[in-house]
Scaffold this active site. Structure first.
Site, PDB file in Angstrom:
ATOM      1  N   ARG A  82     -14.483  -0.049  -1.995  1.00 31.19           N
ATOM      2  CA  ARG A  82     -14.168  -1.461  -1.772  1.00 31.19           C
ATOM      3  C   ARG A  82     -12.808  -1.582  -1.101  1.00 31.19           C
ATOM      4  O   ARG A  82     -12.089  -0.606  -0.984  1.00 31.19           O
ATOM      5  CB  ARG A  82     -14.181  -2.236  -3.089  1.00 31.19           C
ATOM      6  CG  ARG A  82     -13.165  -1.743  -4.105  1.00 31.19           C
ATOM      7  CD  ARG A  82     -13.197  -2.634  -5.366  1.00 31.19           C
ATOM      8  NE  ARG A  82     -12.208  -2.152  -6.334  1.00 31.19           N
ATOM      9  CZ  ARG A  82     -11.971  -2.703  -7.516  1.00 31.19           C
ATOM     10  NH1 ARG A  82     -12.651  -3.762  -7.907  1.00 31.19           N
ATOM     11  NH2 ARG A  82     -11.060  -2.221  -8.334  1.00 31.19           N
TER      12      ARG A  82
ATOM     13  N   CYS B 221      -9.361  -4.530   7.024  1.00 30.12           N
ATOM     14  CA  CYS B 221      -8.029  -4.950   7.468  1.00 30.12           C
ATOM     15  C   CYS B 221      -7.965  -6.471   7.379  1.00 30.12           C
ATOM     16  O   CYS B 221      -8.817  -7.153   7.958  1.00 30.12           O
ATOM     17  CB  CYS B 221      -7.793  -4.495   8.907  1.00 30.12           C
ATOM     18  SG  CYS B 221      -6.428  -5.381   9.695  1.00 30.12           S
TER      19      CYS B 221
ATOM     20  N   ASN C  67     -10.687 -10.276  -4.238  1.00 29.31           N
ATOM     21  CA  ASN C  67     -10.441  -9.640  -5.526  1.00 29.31           C
ATOM     22  C   ASN C  67      -9.285  -8.670  -5.421  1.00 29.31           C
ATOM     23  O   ASN C  67      -9.318  -7.724  -4.638  1.00 29.31           O
ATOM     24  CB  ASN C  67     -11.679  -8.853  -5.977  1.00 29.31           C
ATOM     25  CG  ASN C  67     -11.532  -8.288  -7.374  1.00 29.31           C
ATOM     26  OD1 ASN C  67     -11.644  -9.021  -8.357  1.00 29.31           O
ATOM     27  ND2 ASN C  67     -11.244  -7.001  -7.457  1.00 29.31           N
ATOM     28  N   GLU C  68      -8.257  -8.908  -6.198  1.00 32.52           N
ATOM     29  CA  GLU C  68      -7.116  -7.983  -6.282  1.00 32.52           C
ATOM     30  C   GLU C  68      -6.624  -7.545  -4.911  1.00 32.52           C
ATOM     31  O   GLU C  68      -6.619  -6.349  -4.573  1.00 32.52           O
ATOM     32  CB  GLU C  68      -7.483  -6.777  -7.167  1.00 32.52           C
ATOM     33  CG  GLU C  68      -7.733  -7.196  -8.612  1.00 32.52           C
ATOM     34  CD  GLU C  68      -8.130  -6.051  -9.538  1.00 32.52           C
ATOM     35  OE1 GLU C  68      -8.486  -4.983  -9.027  1.00 32.52           O
ATOM     36  OE2 GLU C  68      -8.089  -6.229 -10.763  1.00 32.52           O
TER      37      GLU C  68
ATOM     38  N   CYS D 183      -1.880  -2.286   6.310  1.00 35.04           N
ATOM     39  CA  CYS D 183      -2.824  -1.624   7.196  1.00 35.04           C
ATOM     40  C   CYS D 183      -2.099  -1.237   8.477  1.00 35.04           C
ATOM     41  O   CYS D 183      -1.201  -1.941   8.927  1.00 35.04           O
ATOM     42  CB  CYS D 183      -3.988  -2.576   7.488  1.00 35.04           C
ATOM     43  SG  CYS D 183      -5.117  -1.969   8.761  1.00 35.04           S
TER      44      CYS D 183
ATOM     45  N   CYS E 204      -3.690  -0.427  11.534  1.00 36.81           N
ATOM     46  CA  CYS E 204      -4.637  -0.375  12.643  1.00 36.81           C
ATOM     47  C   CYS E 204      -4.046  -1.034  13.889  1.00 36.81           C
ATOM     48  O   CYS E 204      -2.974  -1.635  13.852  1.00 36.81           O
ATOM     49  CB  CYS E 204      -5.966  -1.032  12.240  1.00 36.81           C
ATOM     50  SG  CYS E 204      -5.932  -2.823  12.218  1.00 36.81           S
TER      51      CYS E 204
ATOM     52  N   GLU F 281      -9.203 -11.086 -15.854  1.00 39.50           N
ATOM     53  CA  GLU F 281      -9.869  -9.900 -16.384  1.00 39.50           C
ATOM     54  C   GLU F 281      -9.012  -9.386 -17.523  1.00 39.50           C
ATOM     55  O   GLU F 281      -7.874  -8.981 -17.314  1.00 39.50           O
ATOM     56  CB  GLU F 281     -10.012  -8.807 -15.300  1.00 39.50           C
ATOM     57  CG  GLU F 281     -10.820  -9.248 -14.093  1.00 39.50           C
ATOM     58  CD  GLU F 281     -10.995  -8.148 -13.042  1.00 39.50           C
ATOM     59  OE1 GLU F 281     -10.687  -6.975 -13.339  1.00 39.50           O
ATOM     60  OE2 GLU F 281     -11.415  -8.468 -11.919  1.00 39.50           O
TER      61      GLU F 281
ATOM     62  N   TRP G  46     -10.128   3.975 -15.393  1.00 35.99           N
ATOM     63  CA  TRP G  46      -9.313   4.376 -14.237  1.00 35.99           C
ATOM     64  C   TRP G  46      -7.928   4.873 -14.596  1.00 35.99           C
ATOM     65  O   TRP G  46      -7.099   5.064 -13.711  1.00 35.99           O
ATOM     66  CB  TRP G  46      -9.218   3.214 -13.247  1.00 35.99           C
ATOM     67  CG  TRP G  46      -8.871   1.888 -13.864  1.00 35.99           C
ATOM     68  CD1 TRP G  46      -9.768   0.946 -14.281  1.00 35.99           C
ATOM     69  CD2 TRP G  46      -7.577   1.377 -14.175  1.00 35.99           C
ATOM     70  NE1 TRP G  46      -9.112  -0.133 -14.820  1.00 35.99           N
ATOM     71  CE2 TRP G  46      -7.759   0.099 -14.766  1.00 35.99           C
ATOM     72  CE3 TRP G  46      -6.274   1.843 -14.024  1.00 35.99           C
ATOM     73  CZ2 TRP G  46      -6.696  -0.694 -15.199  1.00 35.99           C
ATOM     74  CZ3 TRP G  46      -5.212   1.047 -14.461  1.00 35.99           C
ATOM     75  CH2 TRP G  46      -5.433  -0.207 -15.035  1.00 35.99           C
TER      76      TRP G  46
ATOM     77  N   GLU H  80     -17.807   2.317 -11.781  1.00 33.73           N
ATOM     78  CA  GLU H  80     -17.264   1.892 -13.075  1.00 33.73           C
ATOM     79  C   GLU H  80     -18.201   2.184 -14.252  1.00 33.73           C
ATOM     80  O   GLU H  80     -18.135   1.521 -15.282  1.00 33.73           O
ATOM     81  CB  GLU H  80     -16.888   0.396 -13.021  1.00 33.73           C
ATOM     82  CG  GLU H  80     -15.670   0.164 -12.147  1.00 33.73           C
ATOM     83  CD  GLU H  80     -15.253  -1.307 -12.053  1.00 33.73           C
ATOM     84  OE1 GLU H  80     -15.941  -2.160 -12.643  1.00 33.73           O
ATOM     85  OE2 GLU H  80     -14.249  -1.586 -11.382  1.00 33.73           O
ATOM     86  N   GLN H  81     -19.018   3.185 -14.101  1.00 34.29           N
ATOM     87  CA  GLN H  81     -19.947   3.550 -15.161  1.00 34.29           C
ATOM     88  C   GLN H  81     -19.271   3.750 -16.515  1.00 34.29           C
ATOM     89  O   GLN H  81     -19.837   3.433 -17.556  1.00 34.29           O
ATOM     90  CB  GLN H  81     -20.662   4.852 -14.808  1.00 34.29           C
ATOM     91  CG  GLN H  81     -21.646   4.752 -13.679  1.00 34.29           C
ATOM     92  CD  GLN H  81     -22.229   6.101 -13.313  1.00 34.29           C
ATOM     93  OE1 GLN H  81     -22.014   7.092 -14.003  1.00 34.29           O
ATOM     94  NE2 GLN H  81     -22.963   6.145 -12.216  1.00 34.29           N
TER      95      GLN H  81
END
Lengths: 665, 665, 665
Positions: free
Chosen positions: A103, A107, A141-142, A151, A153, A318, A326, A366-367
């Site tokens: 994820r 850019c 998200n985040e 970035c 590029c 969250e 993690w 994220e299992q």
């Protein structure tokens, strides 16, 4: 105070959704965040939308009276998009184009990506903005997670030049601001400017600071671009993006200004593990707590930053409620700990706690992350705990109706932080760590603390700590001067005013633009190697030992008394022997203090106990280690982060708090 | 002995220059180095020159009788050049083209770059070579710094092949020299040869050694190309480039041969911090000194290498005189320390000390580096110290008129060093560290030591230490044989003669070409793990303990006595039990010794005390730890690098030296 | 039991070959491996072969009755090939194309490379397959060494997609297997799938597992392609490739299935040094042995894996016999150690020991590697040792005629191993380390142990340990069920059955497919931080202390007794207080046990002593630390890896074993 949960209907068979929704409601859940990673499910091919599943999921949730926060799915562009338009992919500082397969691989300034983001967000908003169950939007998200804040590029290279053109108008102004007379760095044309990666040795610090600013602005624009789409359909619905507490790659003051609501993702064990190195210097003693609660100083520091962004309550979007996947050990969490975190959030200014996640995922990255339900759908321990909090929810709601009323503030400015990050001078000198020493001292003293921008309204604080306002700005100096004249106490610290806003050094006497306010000047400053200690003496009780890490020798323009300077600490040995180390000056109704060294936590405790008393700031309680106190409205909340019972006297009352338990007084 | 300073007029308004120049002269400054990073200011666009500012700066300095060293600015090609000709950019070993934005971003062999360098250097020389105030030229700046000694661009790939063609003439000779029968590495065409980066596992060590040689030659040529331009305008003016002491990526013997004057940049705290890992093996005890003086062994070792390049006095072109900005802690420096460093340089053979820098820069990468003046132009502590040295300057000058007369030399060869670096065999075995053990022992004994090439004239030394002449060469063996026969004492050490000059192993008995000279052969050699120790016994006082790191079992061809071999140390246990560990042989008027292990510092002290006595080399004094002694002409100089007073008896006289102070006897 | 040696005639002048061959024969050598890096010498230009030298070398060796193993040279494609066809070069996970200049620089799936490999292998086989002295073929050399098991080039990207198409047939099946509903990862076209490198954060674990499988299959195919060529000329000659013991990047079960003979390369000091971090967890106590023998647990573990591949004797194709050149210290080896290693190999199931190498190379990367002869052709210490083993060779041969008859097996599955490697969940949790704890415990107990695939025939083992069968498979569960019902004892451990074979989590109660067999379910599982310990109690002697690293709380469906569950250990404190930690269930003639935590070595000793006794598995002896015991046929072999004499009672007889010596009873 509402409970919520993050839910991924797209991971489970539709027939399961109603079971889940009913369980949620029965467990006291009111808020459900969905859809923030479901781009592929909503738009499985370019321009081809599938809404049925989401329509249905929303109905099922709404049927249980659950309120929905919808996430725009731009953090996870689908495979078809990355494959057809590889130019959208982020390029890292090593010059490598990164790939699809996890994820945040985009850019934020890439025009092609904006086009596609516009289509999916637009379609989504058009369809759901008016839905009565939809009570808020989360953008992306985040932002910046996984080191994506910057970035490298070609699109960014171009945009950076454009950004610079707007900022400096002409190339001479840029050359001056960046000090390019050094090492033959002057530019004669905008086209010559490149991104500051892959240089042979350190790049130009002014260029780097501007690149950090540009990168933060890139997300600010990307956020605004989505806000505009949402606002076009609903002028009022609260919009947020989920922040990451003490994350420092983006300017959260800027980002939050454009949002209605501050939310953040709180993973106490993960932060304590993964980010501790950012918060404590090597060799600095790290406090011990019960093994599965994380580090409440780190968690609380983030809460305080989040509250300070708008000086208003925030949401946890969250909230960890079991093991995560993690960090280093991803340890199992004991009964009671999730409740303790919930109270800590509430006591620190949260109005809603949305737990992550409903059910442990069978799939992909994220299992191994836990949820309220286990993989096999059986209730995990945290689910029981959620239910056990129901009787408390009324009390929580009444507390959540109150504001925080801290009387002490610590000033945080991302530009200052970046300046130190770019050139710490002394390895391990980090702005965040420096602020955190003062924060911990205040926590130990039981003094509620705000963490706010130097540009915010400070009039509500009796005591303001500015450990290091490195980039001096005349306007800021004036504002702080007024704050003092109006009766505030301001402690300004080392390295303040050393630079101009473009990250060049000032040619004024230090502390530069703040010198007139302090009426002392820094005659000499030394970074200290671990072998060097400059002994100190002071009449302030407990303020002793030596300066370590950084020391400045202060001098008043005239004899201290004539200059109206009170010397609160002096050097008593070493090369600064006899020089002032801490000075105070009365000005108008207030006091301007200059703090000439980087204190240890114990020194900060002594100093702040003294300053708090002088400034008439009360302490909530005398606190043993591991017992934290907060105040919201009239409620004093004691939280025990240890494995033994701890006690404190609050308002004349002796209170015992059981291990990992909470007491509200 | 002259004082000088590095000055950057291009960083300050012209109206300031005369103030600075006058302050310099009044403070005793005679030499000023300028312009070495001012390409962009001299040539702001291709072929367009602006000389007014530099003309004026030179006049202002000259008006104060200051003598000028001009630097060619090729270490910092400007933005317009990098932008228009990106092929000039260095490519690193990871294959990444590096970028403009700092310095040293060029490839030294790139033809386009040569063209541009030729234009700017030519124009500069044409304009200023005849100026009476210009007394010297510095070429470029710190060749090889920031890991730029080796470039992996296509131009280098081509040039490397050309270089190989010249060296080997035909491909079979190269195949033989590189031992390419191993792992199917033989080349049938020059075109097949690539640079030795990005191989799957270690590249061919012979190829790597040749690539190191080629890379050093590339700078040698780039230097010569600039020398030629300068010489075309001034056949006599002294030319230097500023070296970096113990830097080991370039062959300083080659580079210095082409120069008139050796100069180097001495940053004692920086070197002690950043390079200590290169000088001390992991686990080796590191000596403690006063916290802000650096490590005088490391500083002195570099001084000795620099003196040894031409066996003649050198200049310090950049001398630290306050905190620096590129080490770990960049600690503040106390009064007295800059003077101590100045004396250390003088005592070690410096004829001039040019301090870095005049005024702390407001701009860019070196903002946090100190100068004689602070950012706000007020004098820093070091400026007072400079002035305080004025009364000593006459004495310094008289000492600087003398040569050093070391009677002991350590042999340093960059090819040997690289061979060990490429294949240390035992991790942490470094040629530099190995030499440094012997050097420290001699310092502790108060024995002045030269560090010279094995190819230099050794006749002036009574004792020559060759700890590891790994690449055996018949001619070198003969020269050393003559040295011994003429009365010298030669200690040859482990790994000597193991290889041929092309970095293949010899098929002779070890020590290969040196075997006839030593008359012993190495029967077995073992690298030792940290757990293994081979006990030793010896009649030499204090030479005991065990061999660690590396041990060789020596055997004489006949019984030791018959072979004329004296056994000075033997193994007393372990797998080499009973074998010789250290042998001596009288030959002609001298002595040839073979040292069969890597000594600890204490063992080296015992051994060298013995050998010095045998060779009639006097010790300057018995020295306590931290007190260093040097001799220049008839002056014995004692330098105290500790924080307490230390004493020694010199020529029958008891001398006390105050902390961080110096005494000349 | 035969002795052999690795020989490189191409490194030495032809006139030397006969001297070498004669020395070999006289020293008891029977087998010689040659040619595995001689592509360039055999085919110096594309399609141009030179066989004379190899013809002659083979004749010279054959003349001394030496038997030859010929290596195909594909591990080292020559310069002309890499230069003309750069597409054959491996691309690493950073996206960098690697270069010619060492070895293993090829991509195993690259079609161009296959073409060239086909030509050289074909030509070689055609010429020598029928030669009477050629007794075997080795394919390539050390597949996967130097991190080459996985290539990220475009050819691999294409082949991976093809491989996936074959495995999954349709894209929906792939999406399901990979759980791509997570983070918007679903694919609508095979073309969208990329290799899992350079993702922003962790890639999809199911995709990674498939990529590992694909990569292993790529070598399997490359191996088969060469087998087919050899088989076309000789249907019977034994074919092998040299494995690397505990190497885990390739599925050795698959590779060995296609081979006639398992061989591996044993470097005890190198493995003990370089791979120890893979075998022992950080903080885990590492046993001490004599300093130059390596770690016999690590060596023995690899021997056991190699024997287990075919449950049959193997060869050592490269046996260390002196110092090596690729570890940290490359320490010298003492007399006796090579013999000890030889006996250890024999006792562990080796039928031949081929030493590496005949003579130390003068050339290139392995210059510092020892051989039986030194660089100067004089015999090294190991040569004497080889000769000293001649009197023992008859005894060795008689032992080698026997099989091993271990009664305990540990199950190793590379897919399980990879699943844990991809998502260890708790840092430092490694499948290899986990198995190794059980292995060491059995070694300490003197119980011979096999390490075999769960899919192999287990009927010969009384006790089978499956510490972590993470990927649950119904068929495997049934096979293990039958094993138990037929009388076996099966200990299944933590994390078993957590996943499906595609590396998604099961939605069954844990241990998933194994739950019916165990008749307990895992109610909760916790990774434990180093600060957490869950106390245990058990009636098994010595099984005490606490669970660390990982703990699972087990529950039987009914009351333990009713469910037929015997609780062998329980939690006695902590969050799992009172829960079962170790259960046993009688089923058919056997026993099914579930082990709910990751044992320390001491806990494993206590547990396995108990289980071995229950299962009627005898111990060879009570062994002091450092004395290892093995049994081959009726011979019990005691090996002392320490520096002092150690003793044990074997079959009622007291046996002393001298330091680094061996006794056969």
């Amino acid at each position: 105070m509402e409970f919520g949960v993050c839910y991924y209907p797209e991971h489970w068979p539709p027939e399961r959704w109603s079971v889940d929704a009913q369980m949620m409601r029965e467990a006291g859940i009111r808020l459900v965040r969905i859809a923030e990673f479901a781009w592929q499910q909503m738009e499985p091919a370019e321009g081809h939308f599938e809404w049925d599943w989401l329509d249905q999921a929303i109905e099922v949730l709404a049927a249980q009276d659950l309120q929905i926060i919808l996430g725009t799915p731009t953090a996870a562009p689908p495979a078809w998009l990355s494959h057809a338009y590889p130019e959208i992919l982020l390029v890292d500082s090593e010059g490598r184009q990164r790939r699809f397969g996890s994820r945040r691989h985009y850019c934020p300034t890439q025009p092609t990506y904006h086009q596609h983001a516009k289509r999916i967000v637009g379609a989504m908003v058009e369809r759901y903005a008016q839905h009565p169950a939809v009570v808020g939007w989360q953008i992306d998200n985040e932002f910046g997670d996984h080191e994506t804040a910057r970035c490298y590029c070609d699109a960014c290279s171009n945009q950076f030049r454009t950004w610079l053109t707007k900022r400096y108008k002409n190339i001479d102004a840029l050359n001056y601001a960046w000090g390019t007379d050094f090492w033959s760095q002057a530019y004669s044309d905008w086209e010559q400017i490149e991104l500051p990666n892959l240089t042979i040795t350190d790049p130009n610090p002014s260029q780097v600071l501007d690149f950090y600013r540009y990168s933060s602005d890139a997300y600010l624009q990307f956020q605004q671009f989505q806000i505009d789409i949402i606002r076009a359909h609903d002028p009022k619905i609260p919009i947020n993006t989920n922040f990451m507490g003490n994350f420092a790659d983006l300017n959260y003051h800027d980002l939050s200004n454009a949002l209605d609501l501050v939310t953040w993702d709180s993973y106490p064990t993960g932060y304590a593990d993964v980010h501790a190195w950012r918060m404590y210097a090597p060799g600095e003693a790290r406090p011990e707590f019960a093994y599965d609660v994380g580090d409440p100083y780190i968690t609380g520091f983030s809460h305080a930053i989040m509250y300070g962004l708008k000086q208003a309550p925030f949401w946890i979007m969250e909230q960890q409620c079991g093991n995560i996947n993690w960090s280093s050990y991803n340890e199992g969490i004991r009964p009671g700990t999730t409740r303790l975190w919930t109270w800590h959030a509430l006591a620190s200014g949260a109005d809603a706690v949305v737990y992550f996640r409903w059910r442990a995922s069978l799939n992909a990255q994220e299992q191994y992350h836990s949820g309220f339900l286990r993989h096999d759908a059986s209730p995990a321990q945290a689910f029981e705990e959620l239910i056990s909090m129901q009787p408390e929810q009324e009390q929580m709601r009444s507390i959540a109706a109150e504001q925080l009323n801290a009387e002490v503030a610590i000033l945080l400015d991302y530009n200052d932080l970046w300046s130190v990050q770019i050139q710490p001078h002394r390895k391990d000198f980090s702005h965040m760590r420096h602020l955190f020493v003062y924060y911990r001292a205040l926590q130990r003293l039981g003094i509620p603390t705000a963490i706010v921008s130097p540009d915010s309204d400070l009039s509500q604080y009796k005591l303001v700590l500015a450990p290091s306002l490195i980039l001096g700005d005349t306007q800021r100096a004036e504002l702080l001067g007024s704050y003092v004249e109006d009766g505030g106490s301001l402690l300004l610290g080392i390295r303040s005013g050393f630079k101009t806003p473009s990250n060049r050094v000032t040619d004024l006497s230090l502390p530069g633009v703040f010198q007139p306010l302090m009426n002392v000047s820094v005659q000499d400053w030394h970074a200290l190697s671990p072998k060097a200690q400059y002994p100190l003496k002071s009449h302030i009780a407990g303020l002793n030992g030596a300066a370590t890490i950084w020391a400045e020798r202060l001098e008043s323009n005239a004899a201290a008394e004539d200059a109206g300077i009170e010397v609160l600490a002096s050097y008593a040995g070493g090369p600064f022997d006899g020089g002032h180390a801490l000075t105070a000056r009365s000005l108008g109704l207030g006091k301007a203090l200059y703090m000439g060294w980087y204190p240890t936590e114990d020194q900060a405790v002594a100093l702040l106990a003294h300053l708090a008393q002088e400034a008439d700031v009360p302490r909530l309680a005398e606190l043993p280690h591991g017992l934290l106190a907060a105040k919201r409205g009239e409620n004093t909340i004691l939280m025990n982060f240890m494995d033994e019972t701890l006690s404190a006297d609050v308002q004349g009352k002796h209170v015992d708090v059981a291990p990992r338990d909470v007491q509200v007084i």
